[in-house]
Design an enzyme around this catalytic site. Structure first.
Site, short mmCIF file in Angstrom:
data_model
loop_
_atom_site.label_atom_id
_atom_site.label_comp_id
_atom_site.label_asym_id
_atom_site.label_seq_id
_atom_site.Cartn_x
_atom_site.Cartn_y
_atom_site.Cartn_z
N GLU A 107 0.83 -1.09 -0.30
CA GLU A 107 0.22 0.03 -0.16
C GLU A 107 0.96 0.91 -0.14
O GLU A 107 0.59 2.69 -0.97
CB GLU A 107 -0.64 -0.30 0.87
CG GLU A 107 -1.92 -0.96 0.91
CD GLU A 107 -3.45 -1.52 2.28
OE1 GLU A 107 -1.93 -1.81 3.65
OE2 GLU A 107 -4.03 -1.02 1.93
N GLU A 127 -3.27 -9.49 3.48
CA GLU A 127 -3.92 -8.94 4.68
C GLU A 127 -5.39 -10.17 4.89
O GLU A 127 -5.38 -11.00 6.42
CB GLU A 127 -5.08 -8.37 4.84
CG GLU A 127 -3.82 -7.17 4.69
CD GLU A 127 -3.53 -6.19 3.60
OE1 GLU A 127 -3.45 -6.84 2.85
OE2 GLU A 127 -2.63 -4.82 3.74
#
Ligand code: 3H9
Length: 690
Positions: A107, A127
């Site tokens: 990210e 995740e």
């Protein structure tokens, strides 16, 4: 800078370099996040700086948010703000990925204006494997860079991709050879020289064509229904992306953050995080360290070419070891070699192995009938018939022929390895390496140290497990070690429930509904109900034996607890009739069991046995027991494993239920104590240094 220890700013002409150095994996803890924000501010405030390079020192790029911070209140700057700050920089920000850019790491990279990667770099949003969704813009920026379908796949499955694919998809701008930092600086100088302006991912929409295509999301969910069964995060990720990709970016990121926080606080994420750290903890064994001398292992001899032996041989072959496969009769040897050949051919056919690699792997195998060849091996693993006399015979012979420094291992599932080792003149070289079937696929390896196994042999075995990509858990000797000892308890419980009135199909349905791949009766059918059974030794005292007496031996002969029609299990009226008669014969009036009661019987006695295993020192930690069940028996990872789940249920409730179950279910002293103290297995591990 917020913390000099995790970051420093360097300069190369007009390029500022933010070097993050936060071992072991540059996780994005608070200090690192602050350092990134500060670096952007500083670069923008300094008129002499034209561009900023973000570079990670050490073995990897940012491996993600610092998962150890998840249980604590979040401290600013929050990661989404950090990524937004980087992206908003008026001066170009360039980053270079080496090792892994995972989760928050990717990210951050996607918030940078230009991304480079080394050829071996890996990138992904894992995740979901921790029961959460990306929480710093990942669900929004990834589809803007690589398109909706591929982004959905990467986010909902969590598997990383390599640099070449990332380049092809547009996730990175270039793959760079040589020193990554120098390559990034060169790239930055070109950006500055060309006057290229920051290129913000959030402002792009050229790859969002599919964003409003509801069918794409529905089909993806339908296709993966089996894989996502029982899990909260994948469905939440798909729903979030489906809902938000057509929204303004800022609103979408706000909803993503909400989704992330909700999942993070949920029970599944807690359990999956436990599983992540438990796996890493299992590799740590008190007294074994970097300084413990290791034995060199390059050549492995496997004795016995049956299902286990050939699977073990394959596990080593596929990891580049030379293997000598030893049998007593040509037919058995041929069968083992054929199994290996078939698996290699299947790997090639399914594109998992090149023909060349398969040929090289096959060449590393020496099948032989000459036992004396064990003399060439650094490690010998015996995988023959599960009988003490047979195993001891082999070890007597090994003592004669194996090199004095060779490791002598047994793959026994239940037998006393101290007794096996006692027939050799070098018990310190003997260890248990308990593989799970199919040995080339199942990840678990129980490493069983005897009373005399040397530290050096144990340390070498642990390294070896890593080399063949297994998850090792250390156990001490007892009947069945960690996993099978607990499994035996469930077997006893299964028989008791069947006798008392439960149907085998209800037991399986409940256990499978809980999340295990197969219930106890289906497992029995798969393994073969006649393991260790002969008509002569049959007592006829169990349902299992009665099935064998009916020649219902399991899947292999098309009939066990189930009838197998084209390999598919179907409930068998004949079996139910037999069980009814069996109960009548034993004078039992059957009663009905609710699903909750069945589940408690299937789980709590096993947890109780786990507590005994822990108090006897058979396992080092409760979390090691969890790892055994997660990697060896298909225990649902989202519950964290039996001991972690026991904590979540509450130990007093388990003690109470065991007491209610009556004789044979007496709670372990440790379980009683932890329950009385209001403690837990997690606390027990902490108190014991785990
Ligand atoms: C996330 O990013 C959420 C965001 O979207 C949103 C935020 C708002 N944190 O595995 P190793 C430790 S979620 C803390 O043995 P390898 C690990 O415990 C995160 N610690 O090394 C071990 O400690 P110890 C998404 C971490 O070379 C040591 O580092 N990211 C973290 O075999 C070495 O680890 C992931 O899920 C972490 N994130 O493998 C990636 N990661 O030595 C998780 C590792 O005390 N990490 N540690 O036992 C990995 O997959 C592997 O560690 C990696 C290296 C492939 C990076």
């Amino acid at each position: 800078m917020a913390d000099e220890q995790v970051a420093r700013i360097e300069r190369d002409g007009a390029i500022a370099i933010c070097v993050i150095d936060s071992p072991p994996v540059n996780a994005l803890g608070q200090a690192v996040r602050q350092a990134l924000v500060d670096a952007v501010a500083q670069a923008n405030a300094d008129a002499a700086v034209d561009a900023l390079v973000i570079h990670c020192a050490g073995r990897t790029y940012f491996a993600g948010a610092d998962v150890r911070e998840f249980g604590k209140p979040p401290v600013p700057p929050h990661l989404p703000d950090v990524v937004n700050t980087i992206e908003a920089s008026a001066k170009p920000v360039i980053t270079v990925i080496h090792g892994s850019a995972l989760g928050g790491g990717l990210e951050v990279a996607m918030g940078c204006h230009f991304r480079l990667a080394t050829p071996a770099a890996k990138m992904g949003l894992p995740e979901v494997t921790l029961g959460i969704m990306p929480g710093a813009g990942g669900t929004q920026r990834l589809p803007r860079l690589i398109g909706v379908a591929k982004a959905l796949e990467m986010t909902a499955h969590g598997a990383p991709i390599g640099a070449a694919e990332a380049k092809e998809l547009g996730l990175v701008d270039a793959i760079v050879e040589g020193d990554p930092l120098q390559a990034a600086l060169e790239f930055a100088r070109t950006v500055v020289a060309d006057g290229t302006q920051p290129r913000r991912t959030s402002e792009r929409d050229d790859k969002l064509g599919d964003a409003g295509n509801a069918a794409l999301f529905d089909e993806f969910l339908a296709k993966n229904a089996r894989k996502f069964r029982g899990l909260d995060a994948p469905a939440a990720i798909v729903a979030l992306m489906r809902k938000t990709l057509t929204m303004p970016f800022a609103e979408a990121v706000r909803l993503e953050r909400e989704g992330f926080l909700a999942l993070r606080e949920g029970p599944q994420s807690k359990a999956l995080r436990h599983a992540f750290f438990a796996e890493r903890e299992a590799a740590k064994v008190p007294g074994i360290g970097k300084d413990t001398p290791r034995l060199k292992i390059e050549k492995v001899a496997v004795i016995g070419a049956g299902t286990m032996g050939s699977g073990i041989a394959l596990a080593f072959l596929q990891s580049g070891f030379e293997v000598i496969l030893i049998e007593v009769a040509q037919a058995g040897l041929d069968r083992g070699v054929t199994t290996i050949d078939k698996t290699l051919a299947k790997n090639v056919a399914q594109g998992r192995m090149s023909e060349d690699k398969a040929a090289r792997t096959r060449n590393a195998l020496t099948p032989t009938l000459e036992f004396e060849k064990v003399a060439e091996a650094d490690l010998v693993i015996e995988a023959v018939f599960e009988l003490m006399e047979v195993k001891q015979d082999i070890f007597r012979k090994l003592d004669l022929h194996a090199r004095p420094d060779a490791i002598l291992a047994t793959n026994t599932s239940y037998l006393d390895i101290n007794e096996i080792a006692s027939v050799t003149s070098r018990p310190q070289q003997v260890i248990g390496l308990h593989f799970f079937s199919p040995a080339n696929i199942m990840k678990l390896l129980e490493v069983v140290r005897t009373d005399k196994t040397s530290d050096s042999v144990l340390a070498s075995a642990l390294d070896l497990a890593k080399a063949i990509r297994k998850v090792a858990v250390v156990a001490r000797v007892c009947y069945g070690f960690i996993g099978n000892r607990m499994l035996s308890v469930r077997r006893v419980e299964t028989e008791a429930l069947l006798l008392a009135g439960a149907s085998p199909y209800d037991l399986d349905r409940v256990v499978e509904g809980f999340g295990m791949a197969m219930g106890p009766c289906r497992i029995g059918d798969l393994a073969g109900l006649d393991l260790g059974w002969t008509p002569e030794n049959s007592t006829g005292n169990t349902v299992k034996e009665r099935l064998c007496e009916m020649d219902r031996r399991g899947m292999k002969n098309g009939a066990g607890f189930y009838d197998y029609v084209d390999g598919k299990p179907q409930e068998s009226p004949a079996v139910l009739t037999m069980i009814d008669a069996f109960r009548a014969e034993k004078g039992v009036t059957p009663r009905s069991f609710g699903d909750e009661e069945i589940l408690q019987h299937m789980l709590y006695p096993m947890m109780n046995e786990g507590a005994k295993i822990l108090e006897e020192g058979i396992a080092l930690r409760a979390s090691d027991i969890d790892v055994v069940w997660l990697f060896g028996y298909g225990w649902p990872r989202w519950t964290g494993g039996p001991m972690f789940l026991a904590d979540q249920i509450g130990l007093p409730a388990i003690v109470e239920a065991l007491e209610r179950m009556g004789p044979g279910h007496e709670p372990a002293a440790l379980l009683r104590r932890l329950a009385a103290e209001g403690s837990s297995f997690v606390e027990y591990d902490k108190a014991n240094g785990g």
